[in-house]
Every structure is written in C-alpha cells, then in structure tokens.
Enzyme design. Structure first.
Site, PDB file in Angstrom:
ATOM      1  N   LYS A  49       5.488 -27.810  38.927  1.00  9.29           N
ATOM      2  CA  LYS A  49       5.150 -28.158  40.315  1.00  9.29           C
ATOM      3  C   LYS A  49       4.064 -27.223  40.840  1.00  9.29           C
ATOM      4  CE  LYS A  49       9.744 -30.035  41.144  1.00  9.29           C
ATOM      5  NZ  LYS A  49      11.078 -29.855  41.723  1.00  9.29           N
ATOM      6  N   GLN A  93      14.750 -25.857  44.931  1.00  5.68           N
ATOM      7  CA  GLN A  93      15.045 -26.433  43.610  1.00  5.68           C
ATOM      8  C   GLN A  93      16.557 -26.538  43.414  1.00  5.68           C
ATOM      9  OE1 GLN A  93      12.640 -27.543  41.403  1.00  5.68           O
ATOM     10  NE2 GLN A  93      14.330 -28.313  40.176  1.00  5.68           N
ATOM     11  N   ASP A 116      10.900 -33.059  49.594  1.00  6.90           N
ATOM     12  CA  ASP A 116      11.751 -33.783  48.637  1.00  6.90           C
ATOM     13  C   ASP A 116      12.477 -34.967  49.276  1.00  6.90           C
ATOM     14  OD1 ASP A 116      11.493 -32.771  46.073  1.00  6.90           O
ATOM     15  OD2 ASP A 116      12.875 -31.096  46.416  1.00  6.90           O
TER      16      ASP A 116
END
Ligand code: NAP
Length: 284
Positions: A49, A93, A116
C-alpha cells in the site's frame, strides 16, 4: 468455450495513473496507515500500500505500534491521526491483536477519512444504498465488471462469502446495480444449486477450488477473489478449469488483486477531495 480473462493489472494501472494526475493537481494527499504488531502478511500488505501510495504521489505515513500496545494507546493514536490536518485518509490494518477491540478502533476513524469504508457510518450508508466510501476490493470488482461491460441489471448474481470486507459490500453494490443477489456462506446447503444459477458469480470464501467447473453456469461472469497460498503458488477459490465453462473469468493471481490497491488510492483521493470540499461528504 474458453472464457475471456478479466485481467486486473491494465485497469489498475490506468486508475493509478489517473489518481497520480489528480494528486498532482491537488498538491497534497496524506494517507496514514496504522499497523499494530508484526503479522507477516499484514506487513507485506502495508508495504504494498505504501509503495503504491508513494508512486502515485501521496504523502504516506507509516505508523507502527508494538503488538502489546494497550487498547487505549491504539485508540489515542488513531484519534490523533483523525484530528491531524495533514492526514486525509486513514486506515488501520486488520486484524488487530486479540486484546484490541476492532469495533472501537474502527469507530474512532473519522468517517470522512475512512479510506477502507469500514466505519459504521459508511457501512450503514452502503446498506441504505446511498453514496459513500466503500471498501476497495468490492469497488475493484465492480470496476472490472464494468470494464468488460457485464450486464448487471436484472442479472442473477451470487456472492459466496459474507465478510464485511468483501462479501457484504459487493452484494450491496450488485444490488444497487439492479442485480438479483443471493449471498451464500459456510452454512449454505447445496452451494452448487445457487452458483449454477448465477449470471455473475463472486467467490470470496478463502477455500481453494471451493467452486468447481460443474458449479458454474455456461457463459457466466466469474470473479474469483480468493487468495490461497499453496505449494505451487497462489490459487483462487474457483477451480481454474471453470474458465472452460464461464464467459468471463478473473485469473488468480492477476485478477482482483491488482484492483484493490488501485481503488484504495482512489478512495484516498476522494477523502482528500471531501476534506477540500471539492465534493460534499455524503450525508453531511
Ligand atoms: P473471511 O472473512 O474469512 O470470510 C470468508 C467467507 O466465506 C465467510 O462468510 C464464510 O462463511 C464463507 N465460507 C467459508 N467456507 C465456505 C464454504 N465452504 N462454503 C461457502 N462459504 C464459505 O474472508 P474474506 O476476508 O472475505 O476473504 C475471502 C478471500 O478473499 C480470502 O482468500 C482472502 O485472502 C481473499 N481476499 C482477496 C482480496 C484481494 O484483493 N484479491 C481482498 C480481500 C480478501 P461464514 O460467514 O459462514 O463463516
């Protein structure tokens, strides 16, 4: 019949180039990632990422906390990033260590920075069928289907898997696109009964070759989200032999995988645009 393969890389590269252009125009897009602990797979994901973010010109901040960081300290770090004006897009994460409550942490992310799309506000808006920030993998699947002009209106769509990251959000996006959607999961009796009926079949179960060629409708568009590590490399949730039956088929690797990071970058750009008030954040 040999299916048309739906490769993610060329589409993803195009999206990443468009994002890079827009980032140059805006001048600054700040993405922060928070990794708690040292799970090897998570470290690889975070590295990918960051590499992609930097390549697209984003300012990427890599926050790492030890695995034994108390929950209150994780919450404080995320809250500080949520307040930080340099940060437009923020992701935590997953999975988090067992002693840290994921729901509490995700709820601490400002919805406008929720790159997200996991915050209950954004997930709720998706459920309501309203514009919002949506998880990157489902967005990538929709972009691939659109690229190949797969008809969704009135199509029978079957999603195998009901996770909050893939299964549920892709089911909602397909529903918004006017498909008739069924969601299958580990308690579904006679999975093949459903999959054989699907014009569009999305499989996200994490079970290698769960869907075999005889479970696919001839001519169907099959999207294999699964990533299973095997001795001979990565394998999907759909037996590759199903490509002889399907009309369209995503290879693993090289199908959905490259799309996820591209759409994550696009989400980061949207977060920055919302904060710059170039687009009004949905519902506010
Ligand atoms: P997950 O959270 O483990 O969810 C798996 C889902 O599959 C669950 O809903 C589960 O049902 C269902 N399932 C498991 N076994 C099944 C079976 N035998 N029959 C029918 N359904 C079954 O997984 P995820 O996070 O959604 O990820 C799914 C796969 O996609 C994994 O391989 C993951 O690595 C991959 N993935 C790839 C990308 C990408 O960018 N390419 C992104 C995300 C995930 P229950 O709910 O009943 O347990």
């Amino acid at each position: 019949m040999a299916a048309t393969l739906m490769y993610g890389k060329p589409v993803a590269e195009r999206i990443r180039a468009e994002v890079a252009d827009d980032v140059r125009r805006i001048g600054h897009v700040g993405l922060a990632t928070v990794l708690v602990g040292d799970d090897p797979a998570s470290r690889v994901y975070i590295r990918h990422k960051h590499d992609a973010a930097v390549a697209a010109g984003l300012d990427a901040r890599d926050v790492r906390l030890p695995a034994d960081t108390p929950e209150e300290d994780v919450l404080a770090e995320v809250a500080a990033l949520a307040r930080d004006d340099e940060i437009d897009a923020l992701l935590v994460q997953l999975p988090l260590p067992d002693h840290v409550d994921e729901d509490r942490v995700l709820a601490t992310v400002d919805p406008v920075k929720d790159v997200d799309g996991f915050h209950p506000y954004n997930a709720g808006r998706l459920y309501l069928g309203r514009p919002t920030l949506v998880p990157a993998t489902p967005l990538g699947i929709m972009a691939l289907l659109e690229e190949h002009e797969i008809e969704l209106r009135g199509a029978r769509a079957v999603v195998v898997g009901r996770s909050e990251i893939v299964g549920k959000p892709i089911a909602h996006l397909l529903l918004q696109a006017h498909a008739t959607v069924s969601i299958c999961h580990s308690r579904t009796d006679d999975l093949g009964h459903y999959t054989r009926d699907a014009d569009v079949l999305v499989v996200a179960a994490g079970r290698q070759a769960l869907v075999t060629a005889d479970m696919v409708k001839p001519g169907a568009a099959v999207v294999d989200v699964g990533i299973n590590r095997t001795e001979s490399g990565l394998a999907g949730d759909v037996d590759p032999a199903a490509a002889d039956v399907a009309g369209f088929f995503t290879p693993v690797p090289g199908g959905v995988g490259p799309m996820t990071i591209a759409l994550l970058l696009k989400n980061a750009l949207r977060c920055a645009e919302y904060r710059l008030q170039r687009g009004v954040f949905p519902g506010r």
